[in-house]
Scaffold this motif. Sequence first.
Motif, short mmCIF file in Angstrom:
data_model
loop_
_atom_site.label_atom_id
_atom_site.label_comp_id
_atom_site.label_asym_id
_atom_site.label_seq_id
_atom_site.Cartn_x
_atom_site.Cartn_y
_atom_site.Cartn_z
N ALA A 89 44.09 52.35 -109.84
CA ALA A 89 42.73 52.02 -110.23
C ALA A 89 41.85 51.67 -109.04
CB ALA A 89 42.74 50.85 -111.22
N GLU A 90 42.31 51.88 -107.82
CA GLU A 90 41.59 51.47 -106.61
C GLU A 90 41.26 52.71 -105.78
OE1 GLU A 90 43.91 49.08 -104.01
OE2 GLU A 90 42.18 47.90 -103.32
N SER A 91 40.00 52.82 -105.38
CA SER A 91 39.59 53.95 -104.54
C SER A 91 40.02 53.70 -103.09
CB SER A 91 38.08 54.15 -104.62
OG SER A 91 37.41 53.05 -104.05
N ALA A 92 39.98 54.77 -102.27
CA ALA A 92 40.35 54.64 -100.86
C ALA A 92 39.40 53.70 -100.13
CB ALA A 92 40.36 56.02 -100.21
N ARG A 93 38.15 53.73 -100.47
CA ARG A 93 37.16 52.85 -99.84
C ARG A 93 37.43 51.40 -100.20
NH1 ARG A 93 33.37 53.33 -95.68
NH2 ARG A 93 31.75 51.75 -96.00
N GLN A 94 37.75 51.12 -101.50
CA GLN A 94 38.06 49.75 -101.90
C GLN A 94 39.34 49.26 -101.21
OE1 GLN A 94 38.29 50.28 -106.12
NE2 GLN A 94 36.11 49.80 -106.46
N HIS A 95 40.31 50.14 -101.07
CA HIS A 95 41.54 49.77 -100.38
C HIS A 95 41.28 49.45 -98.91
CE1 HIS A 95 45.90 50.74 -99.11
NE2 HIS A 95 45.84 49.51 -99.59
N ALA A 96 40.39 50.23 -98.28
CA ALA A 96 40.03 49.98 -96.89
C ALA A 96 39.36 48.62 -96.73
CB ALA A 96 39.12 51.08 -96.37
N ALA A 97 38.53 48.22 -97.74
CA ALA A 97 37.86 46.92 -97.68
C ALA A 97 38.87 45.78 -97.75
CB ALA A 97 36.84 46.81 -98.81
N SER A 98 39.89 45.91 -98.61
CA SER A 98 40.90 44.85 -98.71
C SER A 98 41.73 44.75 -97.42
CB SER A 98 41.80 45.11 -99.92
OG SER A 98 42.51 46.34 -99.75
N ILE A 99 42.05 45.89 -96.81
CA ILE A 99 42.81 45.86 -95.54
C ILE A 99 41.96 45.25 -94.43
CG2 ILE A 99 43.91 47.31 -93.80
CD1 ILE A 99 44.67 49.22 -96.02
N SER A 100 40.65 45.55 -94.44
CA SER A 100 39.76 44.99 -93.41
C SER A 100 39.71 43.48 -93.52
CB SER A 100 38.37 45.60 -93.55
OG SER A 100 37.48 45.03 -92.61
N ARG A 101 39.61 42.95 -94.75
CA ARG A 101 39.59 41.49 -94.92
C ARG A 101 40.91 40.88 -94.46
NH1 ARG A 101 37.11 43.03 -99.83
NH2 ARG A 101 39.08 42.74 -100.94
N TYR A 136 37.59 51.41 -92.25
CA TYR A 136 36.38 52.09 -92.72
C TYR A 136 36.16 53.41 -91.98
CZ TYR A 136 35.08 47.82 -95.22
OH TYR A 136 35.06 46.75 -96.08
N ARG A 137 36.34 53.39 -90.64
CA ARG A 137 36.10 54.60 -89.86
C ARG A 137 37.09 55.70 -90.23
NH1 ARG A 137 37.19 54.13 -84.88
NH2 ARG A 137 37.91 51.98 -84.70
N LEU A 138 38.34 55.32 -90.49
CA LEU A 138 39.35 56.32 -90.84
C LEU A 138 39.06 56.95 -92.21
CD1 LEU A 138 42.53 54.40 -89.63
CD2 LEU A 138 41.46 56.36 -88.52
#
Length: 768
Positions: A695-707, A722-724
Amino acid sequence: MRSERLLGWIIALMAAQSSLMLSLGSQNPTLPVLTTTAAFTSLYVTDRKGWFYLRGSIAGLAASCAVLVAIYDFFGLAQERQLLAIAYLLVYLQVVLFYQQKTDRIYWQLQLLSLLQVVVAAVLNLTIGFGFLLILYLFLSLWAGFVFFVTRQRQRALAASAGLKPSEPAFHAESIAEEQADNFHHRLAILALRQTAVIGFMAFITFLLLPRMSDSTSYRDVTGQRVIGFTNSVRLGELGTAVENREPVLRLWFYSPESDEPFRLRGQPLLRGSIVNYYQNGTWSIAGGQLWNGAVELPTAAQNATRQRIAMPPQREQTIFAIFPPAVFDPNAPIAFNMRSKQLVRTISPAIPLDFILAAPGIEHRHQLTLTPADAFDSVGGAATLQPFDPAEQPGVSTRRLEPLRLLAEEILAESEVAIEGTAEQAQTLCDFLKKSPKFDYSLTVESRNPKLDPIVDFLTEHPRGNCEYFSSALTLMLRSVGIRSRMIIGYQGSEWNPLGGYYQIRQQDAHSWTEAYIPPGELEDMPSGAWLRLDPTPGRTQIDEQESSWWITRVYQQMRNYTEFLWANYVIRLDSRRQREDIYSRVTRWGNSILDAFSQPLRGAQSADREDETGEQQADSTSPASGMRWLRWLLVTLSLLALAVGVWWARLLHRAGLRSKDASPAHRPSIPERPFYRRWKRLLAHHITLRQPAESARQHAASISRWLVECGLPDLADAPYRLVDAHYAHVFGGITPSAEAEAELMATVKSVEKALASGARRGLKTP
């Protein structure tokens, strides 16, 4: 509003409406109150707050009690009302379900119970209001189905993301994950509205055109309303109680011999019901013992006579109201004439509605004639038309109580100087005195009468206010007192004209009475048996004046409502094979023949110019049996073209849907290989961090990894996810392939994150 909460509101509305439809047929107002209260209170105390709900064992016990109560009601009700016990059981079970925790099973059961209530209500209620409520219920049920599907799919996705098994309940998102803003899109409601319109239209057309298997509809064994067609006696004042009643009695059409189009009379039609000729102390009755109390068949009318169509709902009496003299076109019509009461009667059960056509020779040039010939069906002989002023008919009967009435009648005739031999002139003079004198007022209120006087004498001398009964009674007795044979007629006055359907709507409030005076044959030409002169002495504003003085919006609304009720009764409730042939198939035949004639007229004209000698043969062909099947060929061609058009339209819809599904489906999208930097990034996530949830998009997953990188003390790498992901989106969805320098830089970014994570793992860093 969240989708689950919206679903709860829609289910509550469905339950409230189905119980309302059930109460309209069962006449029990507690059903909608109970269901509506349970439905909407459970939305707050059970679904939202969780303050009160029935657990499984308690709910089972409550359902068992509901079944026992329904069984008790079943054996306690009469046989014809035992179906109500099933209706009560459905309501009880629905209340129990509302106070349980909502799962997909509970929602399905609530909708099923609501549907069963509508099925039971359809047996108990056949009014047009039920039809409109049924359309609204169709819309709510479709909307509930759409919302239920969306809610269940979304909750299953949330359950899968939380690691729950698919078999576990998926509702109550608060127990799984806190929902974000979930504003339900209005397009589902619009889609449900469109589906309701299409389904309703197709169902109605199919209902009309589907051939019926019998020539008579099975009607419920009901006892209709009581009408003002008294066959035994009429007490003064009884008509006044009916004038405030708007219950329909019949509908009346008039058709000219030249056209099938209905027309409106010039003036108000008076429909005769019963004749009363014996008066005593304010009561009119039929003189008994003189005539045979049997029914005889009516004469057959000429085919070119003016027609009157009468449609009557179920009634309690056998009386039929029509313009006299009557005659039938169909000898098998369920109508006869009672020789004693001088009235039309039905020969079938009063519980069955009637719709028949009679001849109306009493109408000429759209006027109702004032003279009705006295024939074998409406003779004068043997009738007590001079009672109580004829000593030969009733020797020894004193008329002292009615003496003031005789003196008043003689005084009126003496002052008017009307010739003694002019029966019609004398009768009209007495009628004008009651109708035009300012002394008398028309009133529906009950007047206090002097008990020492006869009610009619009191009306003429002391209290000159009353309804039509008093005016017609006074005129009848005054005519008899001066030797003019007369009788009192009870019937209806047609006042409410409906231009939409071209008919008169006759209601209980149109009950009326008038007088008929006998004119001897010596004073008339072409009437060897004499005639009855119709006299209406009642003054005051008529019902049609009140109708015309009302607001035009009110009149239009009443006309549309009445015509809609007529269509519902004739083409839904009482649509049998006979009516289907006469009103639907025959019209389709005429329309088909007219259109076919319009298309073939130029061709026939050209052929007739070239082959004039074949005119007789063409006329013979036009009258042959094969020409009667032209409409069938036209209908088949039209249906074929319509089916072809629908097929092409449906194929286009399927083709467009297939193109959209191919565009949206990854299996049919051209395969774009991932770049090496993104493949290494996915392996890094799988080994060192965590995989992306469904249920999680790649962009949402990138935000959680960034935090998480920021929390781990690696802020320099917070922008790397985000850049990747952005470079991957640009390549896959935008078709932008990174250059060699850019891809080398992205690969270096992945290696930097990988190195930092490996160093952190040695220091005991926890992955998200």
